[in-house]
Design a protein around this motif. Structure first.
Motif, mmCIF file in Angstrom:
data_model
loop_
_atom_site.group_PDB
_atom_site.id
_atom_site.type_symbol
_atom_site.label_atom_id
_atom_site.label_comp_id
_atom_site.label_asym_id
_atom_site.label_seq_id
_atom_site.Cartn_x
_atom_site.Cartn_y
_atom_site.Cartn_z
ATOM 1 N N ARG A 56 6.426 5.443 5.204
ATOM 2 C CA ARG A 56 6.119 4.628 5.789
ATOM 3 C C ARG A 56 4.175 4.398 5.828
ATOM 4 N NH1 ARG A 56 7.046 3.461 10.540
ATOM 5 N NH2 ARG A 56 5.334 4.272 11.432
ATOM 6 N N ASP A 57 3.764 5.178 5.654
ATOM 7 C CA ASP A 57 2.231 5.379 5.469
ATOM 8 C C ASP A 57 1.947 5.760 4.053
ATOM 9 O OD1 ASP A 57 1.611 4.816 8.538
ATOM 10 O OD2 ASP A 57 1.030 7.286 9.246
ATOM 11 N N ILE A 58 2.805 6.485 3.584
ATOM 12 C CA ILE A 58 2.512 6.813 2.363
ATOM 13 C C ILE A 58 2.617 5.046 0.672
ATOM 14 C CG2 ILE A 58 2.666 7.492 -0.004
ATOM 15 C CD1 ILE A 58 3.659 10.328 1.729
ATOM 16 N N VAL A 59 3.713 5.358 1.333
ATOM 17 C CA VAL A 59 4.571 3.496 0.625
ATOM 18 C C VAL A 59 3.671 2.213 1.042
ATOM 19 C CG1 VAL A 59 6.130 1.826 0.070
ATOM 20 C CG2 VAL A 59 6.192 4.136 0.853
ATOM 21 N N THR A 60 3.235 1.686 2.492
ATOM 22 C CA THR A 60 2.123 0.796 2.773
ATOM 23 C C THR A 60 0.756 1.101 2.300
ATOM 24 O OG1 THR A 60 2.034 1.371 5.387
ATOM 25 C CG2 THR A 60 4.075 0.544 4.442
ATOM 26 N N GLN A 61 0.471 2.240 2.448
ATOM 27 C CA GLN A 61 -0.721 2.481 1.933
ATOM 28 C C GLN A 61 -1.582 1.979 1.098
ATOM 29 O OE1 GLN A 61 -3.814 3.057 3.735
ATOM 30 N NE2 GLN A 61 -3.241 3.727 5.964
ATOM 31 N N THR A 62 -0.903 2.926 -0.233
ATOM 32 C CA THR A 62 -0.363 2.637 -2.012
ATOM 33 C C THR A 62 -0.037 0.821 -2.243
ATOM 34 O OG1 THR A 62 0.472 5.426 -2.317
ATOM 35 C CG2 THR A 62 0.641 2.591 -3.836
ATOM 36 N N PHE A 65 -3.218 -1.434 1.283
ATOM 37 C CA PHE A 65 -4.799 -1.251 1.453
ATOM 38 C C PHE A 65 -5.736 -0.256 1.134
ATOM 39 C CE2 PHE A 65 -1.843 -1.541 5.055
ATOM 40 C CZ PHE A 65 -2.073 -3.044 6.134
ATOM 41 N N SER A 66 -4.920 0.066 -0.332
ATOM 42 C CA SER A 66 -5.508 1.164 -1.288
ATOM 43 C C SER A 66 -7.226 0.131 -1.321
ATOM 44 C CB SER A 66 -4.854 1.643 -2.909
ATOM 45 O OG SER A 66 -5.503 1.795 -3.507
ATOM 46 N N GLN A 67 -7.915 0.916 -1.632
ATOM 47 C CA GLN A 67 -8.974 0.696 -2.347
ATOM 48 C C GLN A 67 -9.585 0.712 -4.078
ATOM 49 O OE1 GLN A 67 -11.253 -0.953 -0.437
ATOM 50 N NE2 GLN A 67 -9.021 -1.238 1.266
ATOM 51 N N ASN A 68 -8.209 1.758 -4.160
ATOM 52 C CA ASN A 68 -8.058 2.225 -6.071
ATOM 53 C C ASN A 68 -8.605 0.838 -6.432
ATOM 54 O OD1 ASN A 68 -8.905 4.827 -5.237
ATOM 55 N ND2 ASN A 68 -7.119 4.947 -5.224
ATOM 56 N N SER A 69 -8.712 1.002 -7.954
ATOM 57 C CA SER A 69 -8.576 -0.221 -8.605
ATOM 58 C C SER A 69 -7.109 -0.567 -8.572
ATOM 59 C CB SER A 69 -9.685 0.266 -10.166
ATOM 60 O OG SER A 69 -8.776 1.800 -10.858
ATOM 61 N N GLU A 70 -6.876 -1.748 -9.255
ATOM 62 C CA GLU A 70 -5.852 -1.981 -9.855
ATOM 63 C C GLU A 70 -4.599 -1.104 -11.111
ATOM 64 O OE1 GLU A 70 -3.606 -5.722 -12.900
ATOM 65 O OE2 GLU A 70 -4.378 -6.000 -10.267
ATOM 66 N N ASP A 71 -5.543 -0.239 -11.841
ATOM 67 C CA ASP A 71 -4.737 0.395 -12.233
ATOM 68 C C ASP A 71 -4.161 1.522 -12.425
ATOM 69 O OD1 ASP A 71 -5.012 -0.584 -14.811
ATOM 70 O OD2 ASP A 71 -7.358 -0.236 -15.404
ATOM 71 N N ASN A 72 -5.206 2.709 -10.324
ATOM 72 C CA ASN A 72 -4.674 3.469 -9.877
ATOM 73 C C ASN A 72 -3.394 2.648 -9.418
ATOM 74 O OD1 ASN A 72 -6.586 5.194 -11.148
ATOM 75 N ND2 ASN A 72 -8.590 4.880 -9.486
ATOM 76 N N LYS A 73 -4.071 1.598 -8.420
ATOM 77 C CA LYS A 73 -2.798 1.742 -7.846
ATOM 78 C C LYS A 73 -1.125 1.079 -9.106
ATOM 79 C CE LYS A 73 -3.067 -1.671 -5.220
ATOM 80 N NZ LYS A 73 -2.898 -3.032 -3.745
ATOM 81 N N ILE A 74 -1.059 0.747 -9.761
ATOM 82 C CA ILE A 74 -0.656 0.407 -10.790
ATOM 83 C C ILE A 74 0.694 2.276 -10.654
ATOM 84 C CG2 ILE A 74 0.808 0.470 -12.844
ATOM 85 C CD1 ILE A 74 -1.126 -2.085 -12.900
ATOM 86 N N GLU A 75 -0.838 3.117 -11.380
ATOM 87 C CA GLU A 75 -0.165 4.832 -11.065
ATOM 88 C C GLU A 75 0.388 5.182 -9.782
ATOM 89 O OE1 GLU A 75 -2.375 8.254 -11.868
ATOM 90 O OE2 GLU A 75 -3.399 7.123 -12.653
ATOM 91 N N ASN A 76 0.136 4.704 -8.954
ATOM 92 C CA ASN A 76 0.206 5.052 -7.836
ATOM 93 C C ASN A 76 1.771 4.924 -7.374
ATOM 94 O OD1 ASN A 76 -1.837 7.276 -7.077
ATOM 95 N ND2 ASN A 76 -2.808 5.387 -5.957
ATOM 96 N N ILE A 77 2.208 3.694 -7.559
ATOM 97 C CA ILE A 77 3.066 3.186 -7.275
ATOM 98 C C ILE A 77 4.205 3.982 -8.140
ATOM 99 C CG2 ILE A 77 4.547 0.973 -7.617
ATOM 100 C CD1 ILE A 77 2.190 -0.548 -6.144
ATOM 101 N N ALA A 78 4.102 3.649 -10.146
ATOM 102 C CA ALA A 78 4.899 4.514 -10.459
ATOM 103 C C ALA A 78 5.085 5.707 -10.503
ATOM 104 C CB ALA A 78 4.195 4.301 -11.975
ATOM 105 N N GLN A 79 4.391 6.485 -9.668
ATOM 106 C CA GLN A 79 4.785 7.986 -9.629
ATOM 107 C C GLN A 79 5.498 7.853 -8.073
ATOM 108 O OE1 GLN A 79 1.243 9.765 -8.183
ATOM 109 N NE2 GLN A 79 0.444 10.403 -9.920
ATOM 110 N N ILE A 80 5.548 6.849 -7.128
ATOM 111 C CA ILE A 80 6.698 6.119 -5.589
ATOM 112 C C ILE A 80 8.070 6.034 -6.362
ATOM 113 C CG2 ILE A 80 7.189 5.083 -3.878
ATOM 114 C CD1 ILE A 80 3.826 5.258 -3.037
ATOM 115 N N ILE A 81 8.345 5.257 -7.338
ATOM 116 C CA ILE A 81 9.258 5.262 -8.035
ATOM 117 C C ILE A 81 9.852 5.976 -8.420
ATOM 118 C CG2 ILE A 81 10.834 3.452 -10.308
ATOM 119 C CD1 ILE A 81 7.973 1.692 -8.826
ATOM 120 N N PHE A 82 8.935 7.080 -9.549
ATOM 121 C CA PHE A 82 9.823 7.961 -10.192
ATOM 122 C C PHE A 82 10.414 9.213 -9.521
ATOM 123 C CE2 PHE A 82 9.625 12.267 -11.890
ATOM 124 C CZ PHE A 82 9.594 12.129 -13.447
#
Length: 496
Positions: A56-62, A65-82
């Motif tokens: 839950r913390d990994i997903v909700t933080q990503t 609450f992520s301070q990264n750029s939108e591109d980094n957020k997209i990349e992190n969510i893509a990894q979770i989906i994968f």
């Protein structure tokens, strides 16, 4: 809160070109070492609870609450989906329910629809048949029941016992006393979120098998658990299934839909849907139908559906249902009951409407004159009831003009000489005074609608509402305001 649509769309399109999320993948590997039974009863296993919290913390933080750029957020969510999609595909292709549960342990926080994760061919019945059958086997192996804990307070054990007896007696009110009390207590029946997610997953993966799963259920507790997390549009889809004959299932469908009804508008498709469910309950158990009608009397949507439904039944059935209506001195649900009248009028013939109004008027009249002669009944205001407008409509359609005028004049005389009428006490006299005014108040609306205009009516009415002795002795400010409305109804010509 779900992933913003634009970010999710881009993450989905890129998910196949990214590797997995290392931290998440390690957690999912730990879940793989657990048995299916352990994963489903996660609350009893500290390690699984800890893994769930970290997921839950990994997903909700990503997402949030992520301070990264939108591109980094997209990349992190893509990894979770994968990472999660691997378990989804494995679960479907191998008929592996545990893999599906691991997928759901992430997607319950990610909230990505199956249709966005799988292709149309992957969602075909031939491809999902095996895993759907396996899920049903798991669901059938789990006994869903509600019971009071050994250290529960006495009242809770009593209401639980009454609920169980109510089910065996086909008594809705008794059965749902415990259910609604349990729901109001906070958590309700959300005692296994992963199991709820599995049920919802089956609904979206293979709807035919979801319906099959419903056929194995019997108790109201099971229906509550299966339906509580479905969105309204999904509940409506199930409710329109003509093959669903279990009366408790159909009752719970209505209850869940009504809990999600709009407060502003009444949707035509929802009216028709609930009407169809009422048709099925009627075929199953007419007495159960009458209980259902009584139970949902506060809902505007239900009253609209009931109006359409009552037009479709024969006169004997309609009268029997109406005779179970509850009439009391309160008018808390007058707007909901007006919806019933509106929708019945829209669909009924003149003959049906006349009978409908006559049956309700006679029931109201019996109630009204019963309390008028009851010594210990006390009321000190205008008594409307939820069916006030039915009484008005009855007089408009069924009472001759001369008879209406005569009734009004008779009530004016009773009010004028209230001190001359024998009463057992001053409180009964006060009650009679207000009951006479209550009936007269409703008649003024029929008088206005019929556009009657007799020379002495306004003068006679003003003589009683302006009587200073009665005003000081009997009338509250609120009642005086209503009597002024009655006066304006009689004096309707001034607004023409």
């Amino acid at each position: 809160m779900e992933v913003p649509e634009m970010i999710l769309t881009q993450a989905l399109s890129k998910s196949n070109s990214y590797s997995f999320n290392v931290e998440l993948n390690n957690l999912l590997k730990k879940l793989e070492s657990k048995t299916l039974e352990k994963i489903l009863s996660a609350e009893e296993d500290e390690e699984i609870c800890s893994i769930d919290n970290k997921i839950r913390d990994i997903v909700t933080q990503t997402i949030h609450f992520s301070q990264n750029s939108e591109d980094n957020k997209i990349e992190n969510i893509a990894q979770i989906i994968f990472s999660t999609k691997e378990y989804l595909r494995k679960g479907i292709s191998n008929g592996d329910v545990k893999a599906i549960l691991i997928f759901l342990s992430v997607n319950c926080y990610l909230h990505v629809e199956l249709e966005k994760l799988l292709s149309l061919s992957e969602l075909e019945n031939s491809h999902t048949k095996i895993i759907s059958e396996k899920i049903i086997e798991v669901l059938k192996s789990i006994k869903l029941s509600a019971q009071a804990l050994p250290n529960a307070p006495y009242w809770e054990k009593e209401i639980m016992s009454e609920s169980q007896n109510g089910f065996s007696e086909n008594d809705i009110s008794k059965t749902y006393g415990f259910i609604e009390s349990f729901e109001c207590d906070g958590r309700g029946f959300h005692f296994n979120f992963l199991l709820e997610s599995l049920i919802s997953f089956l609904f979206h993966l293979n709807y035919t098998y979801f319906l099959n799963a419903l056929s194995h259920l019997q108790s109201p507790f099971e229906f509550v658990f299966y339906f509580q997390s479905l969105k309204k549009e999904n509940l409506l889809k199930v409710a329109n299934e003509s093959s669903l004959s279990n009366k408790w299932l159909n009752f719970e469908l209505i209850r869940q839909i009504i809990e999600k009804e709009s407060k502003e508008t009444i949707d035509k498709s929802e009216i028709e849907c609930i009407k169809n469910v009422l048709d099925r309950i009627k075929l199953s158990d007419f007495n159960f139908l009458k209980q259902t009608v009584t139970y949902f009397h506060r809902s505007r949507l239900f009253n609209a559906s009931l109006g359409v439904f009552l037009v479709s039944v024969n006169n004997v059935e309609m009268e029997e249902i109406i005779l179970d209506f509850s009439i009391d001195k309160y008018a808390f649900h007058i707007e909901a009951r007006d919806v019933l009248l509106d929708y019945y009028k829209k669909h009924a013939s003149d003959e049906q409407l006349d009978l409908f109004l006559e049956v309700i008027f006679n029931k109201w009249k019996h109630y009204f004159y019963n309390i008028l002669t009851t010594e210990d009944f006390y009321h000190n205001g205008i008594l409307l009831t939820d069916f006030a407008n039915y009484v008005v409509h009855y007089h408009i359609r069924k009472t001759a003009d001369n008879d209406l005028i005569s009734s009004m004049e008779n009530l004016i005389q009773k009010i004028k000489f209230i001190d001359s009428e024998w009463s057992t006490s001053s409180s009964q006299q006060l009650t009679k005074f207000h009951l006479y005014h209550s009936e007269l108040y409703l008649l003024t609306y029929a008088y206005k609608y019929k556009k009657l205009n007799t020379p002495q009516m306004l003068t006679n009415y003003e003589s009683i509402i302006n009587d200073q002795v009665q005003r000081s002795r009997y009338l509250s400010n609120e009642t005086q305001q209503l009597l002024e409305i009655g006066k304006n109804n009689i004096d309707w010509t001034k607004d023409e």
